[in-house]
Design a protein around this motif. Structure first.
Motif, short mmCIF file in Angstrom:
data_model
loop_
_atom_site.label_atom_id
_atom_site.label_comp_id
_atom_site.label_asym_id
_atom_site.label_seq_id
_atom_site.Cartn_x
_atom_site.Cartn_y
_atom_site.Cartn_z
N PRO A 339 0.85 -1.07 -0.10
CA PRO A 339 -0.03 -0.10 0.04
C PRO A 339 0.83 1.25 0.11
N PRO A 340 0.33 2.34 -0.27
CA PRO A 340 0.93 3.68 -0.44
C PRO A 340 1.57 3.77 1.10
N LEU A 341 2.70 4.66 1.34
CA LEU A 341 3.28 5.02 2.41
C LEU A 341 2.28 6.03 3.19
N PRO A 342 2.51 6.30 4.42
CA PRO A 342 1.83 7.34 5.00
C PRO A 342 2.08 8.92 4.75
N GLY A 343 3.18 9.16 4.31
CA GLY A 343 3.45 10.55 4.03
C GLY A 343 4.17 10.88 2.69
N ASN A 344 4.85 12.27 2.62
CA ASN A 344 5.00 12.81 1.17
C ASN A 344 6.27 12.26 0.95
N PHE A 345 6.96 12.71 -0.27
CA PHE A 345 8.32 12.13 -0.55
C PHE A 345 9.35 12.59 0.46
N THR A 346 9.20 14.12 0.61
CA THR A 346 10.45 14.61 1.54
C THR A 346 10.45 14.04 2.97
N GLY A 347 9.30 13.91 3.57
CA GLY A 347 9.07 13.14 4.82
C GLY A 347 9.68 11.70 4.63
N THR A 348 9.37 10.87 3.64
CA THR A 348 9.66 9.60 3.39
C THR A 348 11.23 9.47 3.56
N LEU A 349 11.75 10.44 2.39
CA LEU A 349 13.33 10.39 2.35
C LEU A 349 13.79 11.00 3.69
N LEU A 350 13.53 11.84 4.44
CA LEU A 350 14.13 12.11 5.55
C LEU A 350 14.13 10.85 6.48
N ASN A 351 12.99 10.32 6.79
CA ASN A 351 13.01 9.00 7.54
C ASN A 351 14.14 8.04 7.13
N TRP A 352 14.07 7.85 5.89
CA TRP A 352 15.23 7.08 5.61
C TRP A 352 16.58 7.43 5.64
N LEU A 353 16.71 8.73 5.42
CA LEU A 353 18.25 9.21 5.81
C LEU A 353 18.52 9.08 7.24
N ARG A 354 17.59 9.20 8.14
CA ARG A 354 17.77 9.05 9.48
C ARG A 354 17.89 7.43 9.73
N GLY A 355 17.80 6.65 9.00
CA GLY A 355 17.78 5.34 9.28
C GLY A 355 16.62 4.61 9.95
N ASP A 356 15.57 5.26 9.83
CA ASP A 356 14.29 4.97 10.30
C ASP A 356 13.52 3.81 9.52
N GLY A 357 13.83 4.25 8.24
CA GLY A 357 13.09 3.29 7.32
C GLY A 357 11.55 3.74 7.29
N PRO A 358 10.91 3.55 5.86
CA PRO A 358 9.68 4.14 5.61
C PRO A 358 8.67 2.77 5.77
N GLY A 359 9.59 1.52 6.25
CA GLY A 359 8.81 0.41 6.71
C GLY A 359 8.00 -0.28 5.48
N THR A 360 8.51 -0.30 4.51
CA THR A 360 7.98 -0.72 3.11
C THR A 360 9.18 -1.75 2.50
N ALA A 361 8.89 -2.60 1.63
CA ALA A 361 9.88 -3.36 0.68
C ALA A 361 10.15 -2.06 -0.38
N GLY A 362 11.39 -2.28 -0.80
CA GLY A 362 12.13 -1.38 -1.64
C GLY A 362 13.07 -0.52 -1.14
N PHE A 363 12.94 0.12 0.24
CA PHE A 363 13.99 0.97 0.81
C PHE A 363 14.85 0.16 1.68
N PRO A 364 16.20 0.08 1.33
CA PRO A 364 17.10 -0.56 2.30
C PRO A 364 17.24 0.00 3.55
N GLY A 365 17.10 -0.62 4.68
CA GLY A 365 17.62 -0.16 6.08
C GLY A 365 18.95 -0.46 6.34
N LEU A 366 18.86 0.34 7.50
CA LEU A 366 20.47 0.43 8.26
C LEU A 366 20.11 -0.73 9.45
N ARG A 367 21.37 -1.60 9.77
CA ARG A 367 21.23 -2.02 10.82
C ARG A 367 21.47 -1.14 12.11
N PRO A 368 21.10 -1.78 13.56
CA PRO A 368 21.21 -0.68 14.61
C PRO A 368 22.57 -0.43 14.71
#
Length: 387
Positions: A339-368
């Motif tokens: 399903p679509p993610l809950p936010g816009n692209f800038t917010g999604t990008l920011l979460n990913w850059l912070r290591g939070d991950g958008p919680g969906t397949a396709g965005f690689p996450g970071l280890r703790p």
């Protein structure tokens, strides 16, 4: 020939220096770097400041201890970011071959090229900074170049002399025109303190730019947003247009490729990329509708792609409601479309850059145990065929 004589001869080759050059406190700079700098570099910088030497994509943009008039460039921040980003890219170095300052015998950044490559001194060769050879880290590795490191095996003055003879002699480096003096940060503070704060503080574009400083000269293309909107048949979310105006074409963390937003020529711009990806999505959905639940734009709520990844994923929007209400949608190559993610692209990008991950397949996450500042960056793409 002594260095002073060689510098004098090179200055004759370049011609008269600019009228106003930022003053440099070399003792303070060298104390901050904890290493002495080559005499030819200090002499040239003191005379010419930040300049571009040579012509075309290979022109060398000399970085100097200064701060740009708009505050977007800071010498210390540039040194820290260049070392961090150059040292973490997969396959581009081994600790046995190359080390990075502040380690003893590391590489020390000094310049970039108009094409986006980085130049360093190899301080491991000699205790005498005047004997340090220049090495280049080419970004062409992103398009299949096997060996990213190029060693010139000669000091800076020889490299610059060749650049000046092969092209335009010298011109002001436009983004740093009117730059002012730079002072090292106080002892006990860090150049990237603002970035560390942005890992947890702020939101939207302001937080993204604090976390990952945008390029001084983003490649946008020569069109207009109105032309892009007309070609796509819709306006785009304001957060996206503001973000892409600051960063332009480039790659986020060797994974997410962003096209030039206003480039209307050929197939290297946002509109053309979106059309091509949309055609592919339609074909996949027609063949396997059970795996692609979102309709294709311009159907109501349709999927409108705008970016791709090195893994073959496609990033786009679910176009429900007005453009500023659109949510990010992912068409992952190796997983089902969720399903679509809950936010816009800038917010999604920011979460990913912070290591939070958008919680969906396709965005690689970071280890703790991984620091986002060691793994997240933006590498701008230069305009094709330009300097």
């Amino acid at each position: 020939m002594e260095i002073t004589e060689r510098v004098a001869a090179f200055r004759d080759l370049l011609g008269p220096p600019p009228d106003a050059v930022p003053a440099v406190d070399w003792a303070a700079v060298e104390a901050w770097l904890e290493v002495p700098l080559p005499a030819d570099y200090k002499a040239l910088v003191s005379a010419y400041g930040p300049v571009e030497i040579g012509g075309g994509p290979a022109a060398i943009r000399l970085h100097t201890p200064c701060v740009s008039a708009d505050g977007r460039y800071d010498y210390g921040a540039w040194v820290v970011e260049t070392h961090r980003h150059s040292s973490i890219r997969p396959g581009m170095f081994t600790r046995e071959r190359r080390r990075f300052l502040p380690e003893e015998g590391g590489l020390l950044a000094l310049a970039t090229t108009a094409g986006g490559d980085h130049l360093f001194w190899d301080t491991s060769v000699s205790d005498d900074p005047d004997a340090w050879p220049v090495v280049l880290l080419t970004t062409s590795i992103a398009v299949g170049e096997a060996e990213p490191w190029v060693s010139y095996e000669v000091p800076l003055l020889d490299v610059l002399s060749a650049a000046a003879r092969d092209g335009v002699a010298v011109r002001a480096w436009a983004p740093l025109a009117g730059a002012g003096p730079w002072a090292p940060p106080p002892r006990g503070t860090y150049v990237d303190a603002r970035q560390h704060a942005a890992l947890t503080e702020g939101e939207g574009l302001a937080a993204v730019t604090a976390l990952i400083p945008p390029p001084l000269t983003p490649h946008l293309g020569t069109g207009t947003w109105e032309q892009v909107f007309t070609r796509l048949g819709t306006r785009l979310p304001a957060d996206f247009t503001a973000l892409t105006e600051r960063y332009g074409a480039g790659n986020w963390s060797w994974w997410l490729d962003m096209p030039a937003p206003l480039d209307l020529e050929g197939r290297c711009g946002l509109a053309a990329d979106a059309e091509e990806m949309l055609e592919g999505y339609r074909a996949l959905r027609e063949a396997h509708p059970e795996y692609y639940p979102l309709p294709a734009w311009p159907e109501p709520g349709g999927f409108l792609p705008f970016a791709s990844t090195i893994d073959g994923d496609v990033i786009g929007w679910c176009t429900e409601g007005e453009p500023d209400q659109w949510r990010v949608a992912v068409n992952p190559r190796h997983a089902d479309q969720g399903p679509p993610l809950p936010g816009n692209f800038t917010g999604t990008l920011l979460n990913w850059l912070r290591g939070d991950g958008p919680g969906t397949a396709g965005f690689p996450g970071l280890r703790p145990d991984q620091d986002p500042l060691e793994h997240m960056f933006f590498e701008p793409f230069a305009a094709r065929g330009t300097g």
